[in-house]
Write a protein that holds these residues in place. Structure first.
Motif, PDB file in Angstrom:
ATOM      1  N   HIS A 157       0.948  -1.131  -0.103  1.00 32.17           N
ATOM      2  CA  HIS A 157      -0.251  -0.022  -0.046  1.00 32.17           C
ATOM      3  C   HIS A 157       1.029   1.180  -0.175  1.00 32.17           C
ATOM      4  CE1 HIS A 157      -3.482   2.864   1.048  1.00 32.17           C
ATOM      5  NE2 HIS A 157      -2.457   3.204   1.882  1.00 32.17           N
ATOM      6  N   ILE A 158       2.010   1.251   0.857  1.00 31.45           N
ATOM      7  CA  ILE A 158       2.729   2.351   0.752  1.00 31.45           C
ATOM      8  C   ILE A 158       3.821   2.285  -0.186  1.00 31.45           C
ATOM      9  CG2 ILE A 158       2.079   2.947   3.233  1.00 31.45           C
ATOM     10  CD1 ILE A 158       4.852   1.693   4.243  1.00 31.45           C
ATOM     11  N   GLY A 159       4.111   1.376  -0.868  1.00 32.73           N
ATOM     12  CA  GLY A 159       4.927   1.135  -2.027  1.00 32.73           C
ATOM     13  C   GLY A 159       6.537   1.175  -1.735  1.00 32.73           C
ATOM     14  N   VAL A 160       6.725   0.329  -0.757  1.00 31.39           N
ATOM     15  CA  VAL A 160       8.003  -0.193  -0.251  1.00 31.39           C
ATOM     16  C   VAL A 160       7.982  -1.704  -0.051  1.00 31.39           C
ATOM     17  CG1 VAL A 160       8.684   2.177   0.990  1.00 31.39           C
ATOM     18  CG2 VAL A 160       7.779   0.338   2.165  1.00 31.39           C
ATOM     19  N   SER A 161       9.298  -2.198  -0.025  1.00 34.03           N
ATOM     20  CA  SER A 161       9.405  -3.660   0.278  1.00 34.03           C
ATOM     21  C   SER A 161       9.076  -4.120   1.815  1.00 34.03           C
ATOM     22  CB  SER A 161      10.899  -4.185  -0.180  1.00 34.03           C
ATOM     23  OG  SER A 161      11.753  -3.646   0.905  1.00 34.03           O
ATOM     24  N   PRO A 162       8.598  -5.111   1.940  1.00 36.95           N
ATOM     25  CA  PRO A 162       8.091  -5.544   3.193  1.00 36.95           C
ATOM     26  C   PRO A 162       9.336  -5.458   4.086  1.00 36.95           C
ATOM     27  CG  PRO A 162       7.095  -7.027   1.736  1.00 36.95           C
ATOM     28  CD  PRO A 162       7.971  -6.365   0.924  1.00 36.95           C
ATOM     29  N   SER A 163      10.575  -5.878   3.685  1.00 35.49           N
ATOM     30  CA  SER A 163      11.828  -6.039   4.536  1.00 35.49           C
ATOM     31  C   SER A 163      12.136  -4.454   5.040  1.00 35.49           C
ATOM     32  CB  SER A 163      12.981  -6.550   4.007  1.00 35.49           C
ATOM     33  OG  SER A 163      13.357  -6.300   2.621  1.00 35.49           O
ATOM     34  N   TYR A 164      12.231  -3.555   3.989  1.00 32.03           N
ATOM     35  CA  TYR A 164      12.310  -2.365   4.188  1.00 32.03           C
ATOM     36  C   TYR A 164      11.485  -1.642   5.036  1.00 32.03           C
ATOM     37  CZ  TYR A 164      12.877   2.848   3.312  1.00 32.03           C
ATOM     38  OH  TYR A 164      13.083   4.144   3.444  1.00 32.03           O
ATOM     39  N   PHE A 165      10.123  -1.950   4.855  1.00 38.41           N
ATOM     40  CA  PHE A 165       9.050  -1.424   5.829  1.00 38.41           C
ATOM     41  C   PHE A 165       9.189  -1.994   7.222  1.00 38.41           C
ATOM     42  CE2 PHE A 165       4.909  -2.192   7.795  1.00 38.41           C
ATOM     43  CZ  PHE A 165       4.547  -1.083   8.060  1.00 38.41           C
ATOM     44  N   SER A 166       9.515  -3.235   7.556  1.00 39.42           N
ATOM     45  CA  SER A 166       9.658  -3.816   8.586  1.00 39.42           C
ATOM     46  C   SER A 166      10.659  -3.101   9.392  1.00 39.42           C
ATOM     47  CB  SER A 166       9.984  -5.337   8.576  1.00 39.42           C
ATOM     48  OG  SER A 166      10.019  -5.696   9.724  1.00 39.42           O
TER      49      SER A 166
END
Length: 124
Positions: free
Chosen positions: A49-58
């Protein structure tokens, strides 16, 4: 002179990065608050939704909030749970199994939903 210019440029870059992190985290928190009651809400959905990778978001979520995604989602759900009758709580905050909700609530809040609600009523 060049050292000072380089230092200023690095500070500007760091400031932009921090602002971007704050914006991403703010968007993620808003999305979580709007969709917390979906039982299948996931880190992957929010990252997409926010347009980033899951690992980066985490990584940035933990860095900026001090909590991981699951801890934050649980906190939001438990805060919302306090406004519902115990029988409705689990479903309203995204848990399909009432027993699992009660166990998660007790782990997060240190007491059962019933005891928590009773203590809140005594404080009012």
């Amino acid at each position: 002179y060049l050292k000072e210019e380089f230092r200023i440029a690095l500070q500007a870059r760091d400031g932009v990065s921090q602002d971007r992190y704050r914006s991403v985290i703010r968007d993620a928190k808003n999305f979580i608050r709007e969709h917390f009651n979906q039982g299948d809400l996931s880190l992957n959905q929010i990252a997409a939704h926010i347009g980033v990778s899951p690992s980066y978001f985490s990584s940035i979520f933990k860095q900026e909030t001090g909590q991981n995604f699951v801890e934050y989602l649980t906190q939001v759900r438990m805060e919302r749970a306090c406004s519902y009758r115990t029988a409705e709580i689990g479903e309203q905050v995204g848990y399909n199994d009432a027993h699992y909700f009660s166990a998660a609530f007790k782990k997060a809040m240190g007491q059962s939903p019933k005891d928590y609600k009773a203590s809140q009523l005594r404080q009012e």
